[in-house]
Motif scaffolding. Structure first.
Motif, PDB file in Angstrom:
ATOM      1  N   LEU A 149       0.829  -1.203   0.000  1.00 14.43           N
ATOM      2  CA  LEU A 149       0.000   0.000   0.000  1.00 14.43           C
ATOM      3  C   LEU A 149       0.866   1.257   0.000  1.00 14.43           C
ATOM      4  N   HIS A 150       1.918   1.226   0.794  1.00 12.92           N
ATOM      5  CA  HIS A 150       2.838   2.369   0.789  1.00 12.92           C
ATOM      6  C   HIS A 150       3.438   2.579  -0.594  1.00 12.92           C
ATOM      7  N   SER A 151       3.844   1.496  -1.228  1.00  9.44           N
ATOM      8  CA  SER A 151       4.455   1.602  -2.553  1.00  9.44           C
ATOM      9  C   SER A 151       3.471   2.182  -3.571  1.00  9.44           C
ATOM     10  N   SER A 152       2.195   1.836  -3.436  1.00  5.53           N
ATOM     11  CA  SER A 152       1.189   2.341  -4.373  1.00  5.53           C
ATOM     12  C   SER A 152       0.969   3.838  -4.211  1.00  5.53           C
ATOM     13  N   ILE A 153       1.193   4.351  -2.993  1.00  6.08           N
ATOM     14  CA  ILE A 153       0.980   5.775  -2.732  1.00  6.08           C
ATOM     15  C   ILE A 153       2.255   6.585  -2.934  1.00  6.08           C
ATOM     16  N   CYS A 154       3.392   5.975  -2.655  1.00  3.36           N
ATOM     17  CA  CYS A 154       4.673   6.691  -2.696  1.00  3.36           C
ATOM     18  C   CYS A 154       4.973   7.193  -4.112  1.00  3.36           C
ATOM     19  N   ASP A 155       5.388   8.456  -4.212  1.00  3.55           N
ATOM     20  CA  ASP A 155       5.704   9.032  -5.519  1.00  3.55           C
ATOM     21  C   ASP A 155       7.203   9.265  -5.704  1.00  3.55           C
ATOM     22  N   LYS A 156       8.014   8.826  -4.732  1.00  5.93           N
ATOM     23  CA  LYS A 156       9.469   8.963  -4.851  1.00  5.93           C
ATOM     24  C   LYS A 156      10.142   7.648  -4.455  1.00  5.93           C
ATOM     25  N   PRO A 157       9.914   6.598  -5.219  1.00  8.99           N
ATOM     26  CA  PRO A 157      10.463   5.293  -4.833  1.00  8.99           C
ATOM     27  C   PRO A 157      11.989   5.246  -4.838  1.00  8.99           C
ATOM     28  N   GLU A 158      12.637   6.076  -5.670  1.00  6.90           N
ATOM     29  CA  GLU A 158      14.097   6.053  -5.735  1.00  6.90           C
ATOM     30  C   GLU A 158      14.720   6.587  -4.450  1.00  6.90           C
ATOM     31  N   VAL A 192      11.568   3.007   2.709  1.00 11.53           N
ATOM     32  CA  VAL A 192      10.681   1.941   3.170  1.00 11.53           C
ATOM     33  C   VAL A 192      11.003   0.668   2.394  1.00 11.53           C
ATOM     34  N   PRO A 193      11.194  -0.460   3.072  1.00 10.89           N
ATOM     35  CA  PRO A 193      11.543  -1.706   2.373  1.00 10.89           C
ATOM     36  C   PRO A 193      10.512  -2.090   1.310  1.00 10.89           C
ATOM     37  N   LEU A 194      11.012  -2.648   0.221  1.00 10.36           N
ATOM     38  CA  LEU A 194      10.211  -3.219  -0.866  1.00 10.36           C
ATOM     39  C   LEU A 194       9.439  -2.184  -1.683  1.00 10.36           C
ATOM     40  N   CYS A 195       9.646  -0.916  -1.420  1.00 12.38           N
ATOM     41  CA  CYS A 195       8.885   0.106  -2.150  1.00 12.38           C
ATOM     42  C   CYS A 195       9.204   0.053  -3.640  1.00 12.38           C
ATOM     43  N   ARG A 196      10.499   0.081  -3.981  1.00 11.18           N
ATOM     44  CA  ARG A 196      10.882   0.058  -5.391  1.00 11.18           C
ATOM     45  C   ARG A 196      10.526  -1.269  -6.050  1.00 11.18           C
ATOM     46  N   GLN A 197      10.654  -2.358  -5.290  1.00 11.02           N
ATOM     47  CA  GLN A 197      10.338  -3.671  -5.856  1.00 11.02           C
ATOM     48  C   GLN A 197       8.866  -3.769  -6.255  1.00 11.02           C
ATOM     49  N   PHE A 198       7.996  -3.255  -5.402  1.00 10.20           N
ATOM     50  CA  PHE A 198       6.572  -3.279  -5.734  1.00 10.20           C
ATOM     51  C   PHE A 198       6.279  -2.384  -6.943  1.00 10.20           C
ATOM     52  N   ARG A 239     -10.287  -3.143  -7.179  1.00  8.52           N
ATOM     53  CA  ARG A 239     -10.514  -3.001  -5.743  1.00  8.52           C
ATOM     54  C   ARG A 239      -9.280  -2.432  -5.048  1.00  8.52           C
ATOM     55  N   TRP A 240      -8.114  -2.867  -5.480  1.00  6.94           N
ATOM     56  CA  TRP A 240      -6.886  -2.344  -4.876  1.00  6.94           C
ATOM     57  C   TRP A 240      -6.698  -0.872  -5.237  1.00  6.94           C
ATOM     58  N   ARG A 241      -6.980  -0.528  -6.478  1.00  3.64           N
ATOM     59  CA  ARG A 241      -6.876   0.872  -6.895  1.00  3.64           C
ATOM     60  C   ARG A 241      -7.828   1.752  -6.090  1.00  3.64           C
ATOM     61  N   LEU A 242      -9.017   1.233  -5.816  1.00  2.00           N
ATOM     62  CA  LEU A 242      -9.981   1.994  -5.024  1.00  2.00           C
ATOM     63  C   LEU A 242      -9.465   2.203  -3.603  1.00  2.00           C
ATOM     64  N   LEU A 243      -8.888   1.153  -3.012  1.00  2.43           N
ATOM     65  CA  LEU A 243      -8.330   1.270  -1.664  1.00  2.43           C
ATOM     66  C   LEU A 243      -7.209   2.307  -1.631  1.00  2.43           C
ATOM     67  N   VAL A 244      -6.328   2.246  -2.618  1.00  2.00           N
ATOM     68  CA  VAL A 244      -5.214   3.200  -2.677  1.00  2.00           C
ATOM     69  C   VAL A 244      -5.737   4.622  -2.783  1.00  2.00           C
ATOM     70  N   ARG A 245      -6.732   4.808  -3.629  1.00  2.00           N
ATOM     71  CA  ARG A 245      -7.287   6.153  -3.802  1.00  2.00           C
ATOM     72  C   ARG A 245      -7.947   6.648  -2.516  1.00  2.00           C
ATOM     73  N   LYS A 246      -8.673   5.773  -1.837  1.00  5.93           N
ATOM     74  CA  LYS A 246      -9.351   6.170  -0.599  1.00  5.93           C
ATOM     75  C   LYS A 246      -8.345   6.557   0.477  1.00  5.93           C
ATOM     76  N   VAL A 247      -7.276   5.782   0.599  1.00  4.24           N
ATOM     77  CA  VAL A 247      -6.260   6.087   1.608  1.00  4.24           C
ATOM     78  C   VAL A 247      -5.546   7.391   1.265  1.00  4.24           C
ATOM     79  N   ALA A 248      -5.234   7.580  -0.019  1.00  6.90           N
ATOM     80  CA  ALA A 248      -4.584   8.825  -0.436  1.00  6.90           C
ATOM     81  C   ALA A 248      -5.498  10.022  -0.191  1.00  6.90           C
ATOM     82  N   SER A 249      -6.782   9.858  -0.456  1.00  6.25           N
ATOM     83  CA  SER A 249      -7.736  10.944  -0.210  1.00  6.25           C
ATOM     84  C   SER A 249      -7.836  11.250   1.277  1.00  6.25           C
TER      85      SER A 249
END
Length: 263
Positions: free
Chosen positions: A185-194, A198-204, A218-228
Motif C-alpha cells: 500500500l505504501h508503494s502504491s501511494i509513494c511518488d518517490k520510490p528512488e 521503506v523496504p520493498l517500495c521500489r520492488q513493488f 478493488r486495490w486501486r480503489l483502496l489506494v485512492r481512498k487512503v490517499a484521499s
C-alpha cells in the motif's frame, strides 16, 4: 393561532394569502406532536406546504413507534393506504440514509487509520524510533512510547515479527501478510520510490510496471481512498504546517493521475 391554526392554513391556501400561510406553517411546525402530526401532514399535502410536510415526515420517522398506536394512524391505514405507503417509504429511506452515513464514517475512519499507518511506516523507516529504524541509524535512546503516532509501537512489533518470521516464506503467517500489504500500500501511494527508505517500495513499483494489467480495481480503489484520507487530514492542519509539507501538492497530483489513468 393555537386553536384555529389548521383552519387558518386551509383558508390562507384557498384565498391565496401567502403571509398568513407562512405564519400558520411556522406555528403548526412548532406545535407538532404525536397526536396531531398525521392531521397536519394530510393538510400540508392538500395545502401545498412542503416545509410543513417535511417537518411532519421527519417527526413521524423519529417517533413512529408512538404514532402507530394512535387512532389517527389506524384511521389512516383504513382510509388512505397511499399516504401510509408514502410514510413508510420515507421512514425506510431515512433509515437507509442513516445506515449509509454510519457505514461511510466507519470506512473513512479505517482509511484514516491506514493513512496514519503509512505515515508511521515512513517515520520508522526514515527517522527510526524506539526499537526499529534504518540499518544505518541507531534506534532512539528514548525507550518510552512514541509521541508522534499512536500506532508506532504496534507497527514496530509487526516489523520485528516480519523480519524474523520463518512462516513468511510459505505465506502461512497472517501477521506477515498484513505487513506485506502495508508495504504494498505504501508503494502504491509513494511518488518517490528512488529516494524512499521503506523496504520493498521500489520492488513493488517495478512489479506493477512489469505487470501490464496493473493493479485490480478493488486495490486501486483502496489506494485512492487512503490517499484521499491522507490529503483530507492534512488540509485540517494550519496553513503554515501545510506549507512545510510539500507532499500535499504531490498527493493532489497523484489523485488527479488516478482519475485520468485507465481503469
Amino acid at each position: 393561532m393555537e386553536k384555529y391554526g389548521i383552519h387558518l392554513l386551509a383558508l390562507s391556501h384557498v384565498y391565496l394569502v401567502p403571509q398568513l400561510k407562512q405564519r400558520c406553517t411556522r406555528e403548526l411546525s412548532r406545535r407538532l406532536n404525536t397526536e396531531n402530526v398525521l392531521d397536519v401532514l394530510q393538510l400540508a399535502r392538500l395545502c401545498d406546504a412542503p416545509d410543513l410536510y417535511l417537518k411532519c415526515m421527519k417527526m413521524l420517522s423519529c417517533n413512529f413507534k408512538a404514532v402507530e398506536h394512535t387512532e389517527g394512524w389506524k384511521f389512516l391505514q383504513n382510509h388512505d393506504p397511499r399516504l401510509e405507503l408514502e410514510i413508510l417509504q420515507f421512514i425506510d429511506e431515512a433509515e437507509m440514509r442513516i445506515k449509509r452515513t454510519r457505514r461511510n464514517r466507519e470506512e473513512q475512519k479505517m482509511y484514516l487509520q491506514l493513512s496514519e499507518a503509512m505515515d508511521c511506516l515512513e517515520h520508522i523507516c526514515t527517522e527510526g524510533c524506539t526499537s526499529v529504524g534504518p540499518c544505518d541509524m541507531d534506534p532512539s535512546k528514548n525507550k518510552g512510547p512514541c509521541s508522534k503516532f499512536s500506532t508506532c509501537h504496534g507497527l514496530q512489533l509487526l516489523i520485528k515479527h516480519f523480519a524474523a518470521c520463518k512462516k513468511r516464506v510459505n505465506g502461512g503467517c497472517l501477521r506477515c501478510k498484513r505487513m506485506w500489504q502495508l508495504f504494498q500500500l505504501h508503494s502504491s501511494i509513494c511518488d518517490k520510490p528512488e529516494q524512499c527508505r521503506v523496504p520493498l517500495c521500489r520492488q513493488f513499483k517495478l512489479k506493477v510496471q512489469q505487470n501490464k494489467r496493473g493493479d485490480d480495481a478493488r486495490w486501486r480503489l483502496l489506494v485512492r481512498k487512503v490517499a484521499s484520507a491522507k490529503l483530507i487530514s492534512s488540509l485540517s492542519l494550519p496553513k503554515r504546517k501545510r506549507e512545510d509539507k510539500p507532499w500535499i501538492a504531490q498527493m493532489k497530483t497523484y489523485l488527479e493521475y488516478m482519475d485520468t489513468s485507465p481503469k
